[in-house]
Write a protein that holds these residues in place. Structure first.
Motif, PDB file in Angstrom:
ATOM      1  N   ALA A  36     105.115  -7.068 -21.523  1.00  0.00           N
ATOM      2  CA  ALA A  36     105.208  -7.672 -22.855  1.00  0.00           C
ATOM      3  C   ALA A  36     106.311  -8.730 -22.880  1.00  0.00           C
ATOM      4  O   ALA A  36     106.156  -9.805 -23.490  1.00  0.00           O
ATOM      5  CB  ALA A  36     105.464  -6.597 -23.903  1.00  0.00           C
ATOM      6  N   HIS A  37     107.427  -8.443 -22.226  1.00  0.00           N
ATOM      7  CA  HIS A  37     108.516  -9.426 -22.131  1.00  0.00           C
ATOM      8  C   HIS A  37     108.062 -10.641 -21.324  1.00  0.00           C
ATOM      9  O   HIS A  37     108.363 -11.792 -21.693  1.00  0.00           O
ATOM     10  CB  HIS A  37     109.734  -8.774 -21.464  1.00  0.00           C
TER      11      HIS A  37
ATOM     12  N   SER B 164     100.015  -3.094  -9.599  1.00  0.00           N
ATOM     13  CA  SER B 164      99.357  -1.966 -10.258  1.00  0.00           C
ATOM     14  C   SER B 164      99.447  -0.754  -9.340  1.00  0.00           C
ATOM     15  O   SER B 164      99.209  -0.863  -8.128  1.00  0.00           O
ATOM     16  CB  SER B 164      97.883  -2.285 -10.547  1.00  0.00           C
ATOM     17  N   GLY B 165      99.829   0.390  -9.909  1.00  0.00           N
ATOM     18  CA  GLY B 165      99.849   1.621  -9.141  1.00  0.00           C
ATOM     19  C   GLY B 165     101.113   1.875  -8.344  1.00  0.00           C
ATOM     20  O   GLY B 165     101.235   2.914  -7.696  1.00  0.00           O
TER      21      GLY B 165
ATOM     22  N   PHE C 210      97.737  -6.308 -14.152  1.00  0.00           N
ATOM     23  CA  PHE C 210      96.639  -7.272 -14.266  1.00  0.00           C
ATOM     24  C   PHE C 210      95.924  -7.080 -15.610  1.00  0.00           C
ATOM     25  O   PHE C 210      95.649  -8.045 -16.324  1.00  0.00           O
ATOM     26  CB  PHE C 210      95.648  -7.089 -13.112  1.00  0.00           C
ATOM     27  N   ALA C 211      95.647  -5.814 -15.941  1.00  0.00           N
ATOM     28  CA  ALA C 211      94.974  -5.522 -17.207  1.00  0.00           C
ATOM     29  C   ALA C 211      95.882  -5.826 -18.395  1.00  0.00           C
ATOM     30  O   ALA C 211      95.425  -6.343 -19.423  1.00  0.00           O
ATOM     31  CB  ALA C 211      94.536  -4.059 -17.232  1.00  0.00           C
ATOM     32  N   LEU C 212      97.168  -5.514 -18.275  1.00  0.00           N
ATOM     33  CA  LEU C 212      98.095  -5.768 -19.379  1.00  0.00           C
ATOM     34  C   LEU C 212      98.227  -7.267 -19.653  1.00  0.00           C
ATOM     35  O   LEU C 212      98.235  -7.700 -20.816  1.00  0.00           O
ATOM     36  CB  LEU C 212      99.470  -5.176 -19.054  1.00  0.00           C
TER      37      LEU C 212
ATOM     38  N   VAL D  81      90.732 -16.613 -19.676  1.00  0.00           N
ATOM     39  CA  VAL D  81      89.914 -15.881 -18.710  1.00  0.00           C
ATOM     40  C   VAL D  81      90.840 -15.351 -17.620  1.00  0.00           C
ATOM     41  O   VAL D  81      91.568 -16.123 -16.986  1.00  0.00           O
ATOM     42  CB  VAL D  81      88.847 -16.793 -18.086  1.00  0.00           C
ATOM     43  N   PRO D  82      90.859 -14.023 -17.372  1.00  0.00           N
ATOM     44  CA  PRO D  82      91.723 -13.481 -16.321  1.00  0.00           C
ATOM     45  C   PRO D  82      91.021 -13.520 -14.963  1.00  0.00           C
ATOM     46  O   PRO D  82      89.869 -13.123 -14.827  1.00  0.00           O
ATOM     47  CB  PRO D  82      91.957 -12.034 -16.767  1.00  0.00           C
TER      48      PRO D  82
END
Length: 287
Positions: free
Chosen positions: A26-27, A48-49, A62-64, A73-74
């Motif tokens: 978020a930051h 991730s993970g 990646f999802a965040l 578009v990601p």
């Protein structure tokens, strides 16, 4: 008013590190918005993970990031994808977020010749052809090897090979079927290469990447030098002295543009605020 230009940010976010050392996407998202309203965002060191790196809680960054930029578009490019605890995958790599339609994505594994005396990891170049107000533009983000010059040099040579290949595809589009994977999706000629290159201005790798091609392929040109020919590169790493990270500023983050895009380059700058990671975001605007 219809948009006629393009803002691009590249940033090694180091897993979303904040000035306090924790990882907080978020930051990171708020910091990106504070730099510019970017049409294309190139990110390195997204994870991730992982729970065994400082500040990481294993979240799928990646999802965040995709959730924080719903209008973009990601595009994800995994350099490392290994087994983690409890069957969870541990993933690490690059990401592009594009406000523009993404016509094609290609994930290039870069060379990784054995160099057993130093730490290293697989590296990639993530390529996306974007439909921008400037026309089709191929955006590539990469993160070259830090510890091994042998590997980094091979990766630079591969980036040159990819530029030659892509320019040939753009100049001589392939025959294609009406549908399916053989459909002839265009590969853009105009291109931007952005990321953490882990070499210095003036190094062999820096000059090798930008060397002219002998077949007319548009060469890469350092965006900073194009806009600031009489100024040394602004440092992009270690501007801020964090605990355990003494400041010793230098430059290893770059944006390169193909020769055919060079006349459109309007602005190149480095964000100087302390946003957390060792690296600073670079902003490029093309008009």
């Amino acid at each position: 008013m219809e948009a006629t230009g393009m803002n691009l940010i590249t940033w090694n976010i180091q897993r979303g590190r904040t000035p306090g050392g924790e990882c907080n996407i978020a930051h990171t998202a708020a910091s990106l918005r504070g730099v510019a309203d970017a049409d294309a965002i190139c990110l390195q060191e997204v994870s991730s993970g992982y729970t065994d790196m400082p500040g990481c809680d294993g979240a799928n960054q990646f999802a965040l990031l995709a959730a924080h930029f719903p209008a973009h578009v990601p595009v994800t490019g995994l350099a490392c994808d290994t087994a983690g605890e409890g069957g969870q995958r541990r993933m690490f790599g690059n990401m592009i977020l594009s406000r523009y339609p993404v016509w094609q994505v290609i994930r290039h594994a870069l060379p990784w010749p054995p160099d057993p005396d130093v730490m290293s990891m697989q590296r990639i170049a993530l390529e996306a052809t974007l439909d921008t107000p400037l026309g089709l533009v191929r955006v590539i983000t990469t993160h070259l090897e830090y510890f091994s010059r042998l590997q980094r040099s091979a990766q630079v040579q591969r980036l040159r090979d990819l530029q030659r290949e892509a320019a040939a595809h753009a100049a001589r589009p392939r025959a294609g079927a009406a549908a399916g994977p053989f459909c002839a999706t265009p590969r853009a000629g105009a291109a931007i290469l952005a990321g953490d290159c882990n070499f210095l201005p003036g190094s062999w790798e820096y000059h090798c990447l930008q060397a002219p091609f002998d077949d007319g392929t548009p060469a890469w040109a350092d965006a900073w030098r194009l806009r600031h020919p009489d100024r040394a590169h602004a440092p992009s790493v270690c501007l801020h002295d964090h605990p355990g990270r003494p400041a010793d500023p230098f430059t290893c983050d770059f944006v390169f543009v193909s020769d055919d895009l060079a006349p459109r380059l309007a602005e190149v700058g480095v964000a100087m605020d302390d946003l957390g990671p060792d690296h600073q975001p670079l902003l490029v605007r093309l008009d």
